[in-house]
Design an enzyme around this catalytic site. Structure first.
Site, short mmCIF file in Angstrom:
data_model
loop_
_atom_site.label_atom_id
_atom_site.label_comp_id
_atom_site.label_asym_id
_atom_site.label_seq_id
_atom_site.Cartn_x
_atom_site.Cartn_y
_atom_site.Cartn_z
N ASP A 69 -11.76 2.35 3.45
CA ASP A 69 -12.09 0.93 3.29
C ASP A 69 -13.59 0.73 3.10
O ASP A 69 -14.03 -0.38 2.76
CB ASP A 69 -11.65 0.17 4.55
CG ASP A 69 -10.60 -0.88 4.26
OD1 ASP A 69 -10.31 -1.11 3.07
OD2 ASP A 69 -10.07 -1.46 5.22
N LYS A 100 0.84 -1.20 0.00
CA LYS A 100 0.00 0.00 0.00
C LYS A 100 0.87 1.25 0.00
O LYS A 100 0.57 2.23 -0.68
CB LYS A 100 -0.95 -0.02 1.21
CG LYS A 100 -2.10 -1.00 0.99
CD LYS A 100 -2.87 -1.38 2.22
CE LYS A 100 -3.87 -2.48 1.86
NZ LYS A 100 -4.42 -3.18 3.02
N GLN A 139 -5.43 -2.22 9.20
CA GLN A 139 -5.21 -3.51 8.51
C GLN A 139 -5.89 -4.66 9.27
O GLN A 139 -5.71 -4.80 10.48
CB GLN A 139 -3.70 -3.77 8.38
CG GLN A 139 -3.33 -5.00 7.59
CD GLN A 139 -3.70 -4.88 6.11
OE1 GLN A 139 -3.44 -3.88 5.46
NE2 GLN A 139 -4.34 -5.92 5.59
#
Ligand code: NDP
Length: 287
Positions: free
Chosen positions: A124, A57, A101
């Protein structure tokens, strides 16, 4: 059986194309003196797979001219301390996107974490406000993997309207949101899960089959209708080799569109994270 010419999706090339567009937008914004968009990734613990994902990322952020920061927190951090860190990031003027995460250690509740993130920074798409916006068909961040899947289908001109789409898996991060996005595009959607009976009979009806289960090579050749578009989200490691939820080799000559276990959905997921982060930046900057 009818022999089909199978197109293998080049997710890396698609992702590269979108990243170039994002990089161009960022260059235009920053050359007028604006700050760069910034993504913050929070990792609790030191799971090697998660560490490798967050490095990917970071590299992706660099490739389009974003700032990025990784925050590494100890495995045994308390729920309260983690939430306090998120509150701090919510208030940080220079952070546009916050991603925690997953998976989290079992003593931490992923739903509470998702709810703590400012919905504008929730790149997200897991905050209830964004998940609800998807259901209602109103603006909000959409989950990255589902967005990437729709982009793959669009770029391969797979008709969705009236198509029967079967989604294997009902997670909040892949199965449910991709089913909703397909429904929004007027597909007739069936969602399957671990209690679904006679799965192969259901998947054989699919014009579009999305496998997001986490079971290596579960989808066999005789589970797939000839000519279907098959999107394999699964990431499984068998004998140090990455394999999907679909028996990739066996589907050559059956699927019309097929994503490979590596270089298929994965690069598109990260690219949609960049897309969401740029959108968050634009909202926060009033652009
Ligand atoms: P989850 O474990 O959260 O969900 C898996 C889903 O599969 C559940 O709904 C479960 O059903 C269902 N399932 C499990 N076993 C079976 C079975 N035998 N038959 C039918 N359904 C079954 O996984 P995620 O959605 O988070 O991820 C799925 C896969 O995709 C994983 O391999 C993950 O690593 C990968 N992934 C890849 C990404 C990428 O960018 N390439 C991004 C995100 C995920 P039930 O609800 O009944 O338990």
């Amino acid at each position: 059986m009818q022999k089909i010419e199978t197109t293998i999706v080049d997710g890396k090339a698609l992702a590269q194309d979108i990243r170039q567009r994002i990089a161009g937008e960022v260059a235009n914004l920053t050359c007028t003196g604006r700050r760069k968009p910034k993504l913050v990734v929070v990792l609790v613990g030191s799971n090697p797979a998660s560490l490798s994902y967050i490095k990917g990322k970071q590299r992706a952020c660099m490739s389009v001219g974003f700032d990025s920061e990784e925050i590494l927190l100890p495995e045994n951090i308390s729920q309260e301390k983690l939430l306090a860190e998120i509150v701090r990031l919510n208030q940080d003027a220079c952070s546009d996107g916050i991603l925690v995460q997953l998976p989290l250690p079992t003593h931490l509740c992923p739903n509470r974490v998702a709810q703590a993130i400012d919905p504008v920074k929730d790149v997200d798409g897991l905050h209830p406000q964004n998940a609800g916006a998807l259901l209602l068909g109103i603006p909000g961040h959409r989950a990255c993997t589902p967005l990437g899947i729709l982009e793959i289908l669009d770029r391969h001109h797979v008709p969705m309207e009236g198509a029967h789409a079967v989604v294997l898996g009902r997670s909040n991060i892949v199965g449910k949101p991709v089913a909703q996005l397909l429904l929004e595009r007027n597909a007739t959607v069936t969602i399957c899960h671990s209690r679904t009976k006679n799965l192969p009979a259901v998947t054989r009806e699919a014009d579009i089959l999305v496998a997001a289960v986490g079971r290596a090579r579960m989808v066999k050749a005789d589970w797939v209708k000839p000519g279907a578009a098959v999107i394999d989200v699964g990431v499984n490691v068998i004998d140090d080799k990455l394999v999907g939820d679909v028996d990739f080799e066996a589907l050559h000559g059956i699927a019309k569109i097929l994503t490979p276990p590596k270089g298929g959905v994965g690069p598109m997921t990260i690219t949609m994270l960049l897309h969401n982060t740029l959108n968050a930046y634009k909202i926060r900057e009033g652009l």
